[in-house]
Write a protein that holds these residues in place. Structure first.
Motif, PDB file in Angstrom:
ATOM      1  N   ASN A 101       0.705  -1.096   0.092  1.00  0.00           N
ATOM      2  CA  ASN A 101       0.000   0.086   0.121  1.00  0.00           C
ATOM      3  C   ASN A 101       0.782   1.414   0.097  1.00  0.00           C
ATOM      4  N   VAL A 102       1.163   1.927  -1.041  1.00  0.00           N
ATOM      5  CA  VAL A 102       2.142   2.838  -1.307  1.00  0.00           C
ATOM      6  C   VAL A 102       1.665   4.091  -0.389  1.00  0.00           C
ATOM      7  N   ASP A 103       0.409   4.237  -0.567  1.00  0.00           N
ATOM      8  CA  ASP A 103      -0.107   5.463   0.341  1.00  0.00           C
ATOM      9  C   ASP A 103       0.249   5.454   1.583  1.00  0.00           C
ATOM     10  N   LEU A 104      -0.115   4.318   2.468  1.00  0.00           N
ATOM     11  CA  LEU A 104       0.081   3.836   3.889  1.00  0.00           C
ATOM     12  C   LEU A 104       1.710   4.148   3.956  1.00  0.00           C
ATOM     13  N   LEU A 105       2.376   3.646   3.061  1.00  0.00           N
ATOM     14  CA  LEU A 105       3.911   3.510   3.066  1.00  0.00           C
ATOM     15  C   LEU A 105       4.498   4.998   3.473  1.00  0.00           C
ATOM     16  N   LYS A 106       3.951   5.849   2.522  1.00  0.00           N
ATOM     17  CA  LYS A 106       4.463   7.128   2.269  1.00  0.00           C
ATOM     18  C   LYS A 106       3.925   8.096   3.658  1.00  0.00           C
ATOM     19  N   LYS A 107       2.779   7.448   4.188  1.00  0.00           N
ATOM     20  CA  LYS A 107       2.157   8.198   5.284  1.00  0.00           C
ATOM     21  C   LYS A 107       3.238   7.642   6.477  1.00  0.00           C
ATOM     22  N   LYS A 111       5.375  10.348   8.660  1.00  0.00           N
ATOM     23  CA  LYS A 111       5.202  10.261  10.311  1.00  0.00           C
ATOM     24  C   LYS A 111       6.112   9.873  11.018  1.00  0.00           C
ATOM     25  N   HIS A 112       6.901   8.747  10.810  1.00  0.00           N
ATOM     26  CA  HIS A 112       7.792   8.248  11.650  1.00  0.00           C
ATOM     27  C   HIS A 112       9.471   8.263  11.396  1.00  0.00           C
ATOM     28  N   GLY A 113       9.730   9.072  10.315  1.00  0.00           N
ATOM     29  CA  GLY A 113      11.158   9.302  10.102  1.00  0.00           C
ATOM     30  C   GLY A 113      11.799  10.267  10.816  1.00  0.00           C
ATOM     31  N   THR A 114      12.659  10.100  11.630  1.00  0.00           N
ATOM     32  CA  THR A 114      13.225  11.002  12.579  1.00  0.00           C
ATOM     33  C   THR A 114      13.939  12.311  11.696  1.00  0.00           C
ATOM     34  N   ILE A 115      14.729  11.861  10.829  1.00  0.00           N
ATOM     35  CA  ILE A 115      15.411  12.731  10.148  1.00  0.00           C
ATOM     36  C   ILE A 115      14.131  13.443   9.195  1.00  0.00           C
ATOM     37  N   TYR A 116      13.393  12.932   8.672  1.00  0.00           N
ATOM     38  CA  TYR A 116      12.414  13.575   7.839  1.00  0.00           C
ATOM     39  C   TYR A 116      11.375  14.550   8.739  1.00  0.00           C
ATOM     40  N   ASN A 117      11.137  14.099   9.841  1.00  0.00           N
ATOM     41  CA  ASN A 117      10.529  15.175  10.512  1.00  0.00           C
ATOM     42  C   ASN A 117      11.370  16.491  11.008  1.00  0.00           C
ATOM     43  N   THR A 118      12.524  16.068  11.560  1.00  0.00           N
ATOM     44  CA  THR A 118      13.485  17.116  11.665  1.00  0.00           C
ATOM     45  C   THR A 118      13.500  18.044  10.723  1.00  0.00           C
ATOM     46  N   ILE A 119      13.672  17.729   9.369  1.00  0.00           N
ATOM     47  CA  ILE A 119      14.036  18.504   8.472  1.00  0.00           C
ATOM     48  C   ILE A 119      12.729  19.403   7.912  1.00  0.00           C
ATOM     49  N   LYS A 120      11.566  18.705   8.250  1.00  0.00           N
ATOM     50  CA  LYS A 120      10.430  19.166   7.894  1.00  0.00           C
ATOM     51  C   LYS A 120      10.080  20.570   8.727  1.00  0.00           C
ATOM     52  N   LEU A 121      10.684  20.573   9.564  1.00  0.00           N
ATOM     53  CA  LEU A 121      10.369  21.855  10.615  1.00  0.00           C
ATOM     54  C   LEU A 121      11.018  23.052  10.073  1.00  0.00           C
ATOM     55  N   ALA A 122      12.145  22.794   9.150  1.00  0.00           N
ATOM     56  CA  ALA A 122      12.953  23.729   8.652  1.00  0.00           C
ATOM     57  C   ALA A 122      12.665  24.287   7.260  1.00  0.00           C
ATOM     58  N   CYS A 123      12.144  23.254   6.311  1.00  0.00           N
ATOM     59  CA  CYS A 123      12.008  23.675   4.664  1.00  0.00           C
ATOM     60  C   CYS A 123      10.919  22.534   4.438  1.00  0.00           C
ATOM     61  N   SER A 124      10.438  23.098   3.225  1.00  0.00           N
ATOM     62  CA  SER A 124       9.189  22.036   2.788  1.00  0.00           C
ATOM     63  C   SER A 124       9.762  20.894   2.128  1.00  0.00           C
ATOM     64  N   ILE A 125       9.103  19.859   2.101  1.00  0.00           N
ATOM     65  CA  ILE A 125       9.498  18.401   1.590  1.00  0.00           C
ATOM     66  C   ILE A 125       8.268  17.996   0.840  1.00  0.00           C
ATOM     67  N   SER A 126       8.497  17.594  -0.720  1.00  0.00           N
ATOM     68  CA  SER A 126       7.426  17.062  -1.464  1.00  0.00           C
ATOM     69  C   SER A 126       8.202  15.902  -1.973  1.00  0.00           C
ATOM     70  N   GLY A 127       7.252  14.964  -2.417  1.00  0.00           N
ATOM     71  CA  GLY A 127       7.713  13.971  -3.244  1.00  0.00           C
ATOM     72  C   GLY A 127       6.803  12.872  -3.464  1.00  0.00           C
ATOM     73  N   SER A 128       7.211  11.940  -4.074  1.00  0.00           N
ATOM     74  CA  SER A 128       6.157  10.540  -4.431  1.00  0.00           C
ATOM     75  C   SER A 128       6.870   9.531  -4.242  1.00  0.00           C
ATOM     76  N   ILE A 129       6.091   8.336  -4.212  1.00  0.00           N
ATOM     77  CA  ILE A 129       6.525   6.886  -4.157  1.00  0.00           C
ATOM     78  C   ILE A 129       5.924   6.173  -5.138  1.00  0.00           C
TER      79      ILE A 129
END
Length: 135
Positions: A101-107, A111-129
């Motif tokens: 389930n690609v949508d659930l994996l992306k979610k 939601k749970h990526g340590t580096i992802y969540n740290t970075i999103k506080l400082a800049c925008s992140i967009s992407g696709s799977i």
């Protein structure tokens, strides 16, 4: 959890990050700018490592199989002040598993990526799977 990293450099030479049993060379001088990663690329490398680690982690939790993943990142650097402004990613998962389930994996990654969540506080992140069939 706590983390420790050591780094070292010599005058007019490049530097090394020492993490566990790994030494990661990176460029701090103009003479190696074309062959060694710079700090911005290491930053993006950390983001990539976070995403790929979470694909592995969630493949077990979500019970899907894959043979490999590829990740392409691009980022925009602003000058004043110098910082990353936008990160875009394209994650491809090579699999024939219809349970993914690609949508659930992306979610979950978002939601749970340590580096992802740290970075999103400082800049925008967009992407696709996306998935691609194994051959």
């Amino acid at each position: 959890m706590n983390y420790q990293v050591n780094a070292s450099s010599l005058f007019n030479e490049d530097a090394v990050i020492h993490i566990k049993a790994s030494d990661i060379a990176f460029g701090t001088t103009s003479k190696t700018a074309d062959i060694l990663p710079n700090p911005a690329e290491l930053f993006l490398g950390s983001f990539a490592a976070c995403m790929l680690k979470n694909v592995e982690r969630f493949s077990a939790m979500m019970k899907f199989d894959y043979t490999k993943t590829t990740l392409h990142l691009s980022a925009t650097r602003l000058e004043h002040p110098p910082r990353m402004d936008n990160i875009n990613y394209e994650l491809t998962i090579y699999t024939n598993d219809k349970k993914l389930n690609v949508d659930l994996l992306k979610k979950n990654i978002e939601k749970h990526g340590t580096i992802y969540n740290t970075i999103k506080l400082a800049c925008s992140i967009s992407g696709s799977i996306k998935t691609q069939n194994d051959v």
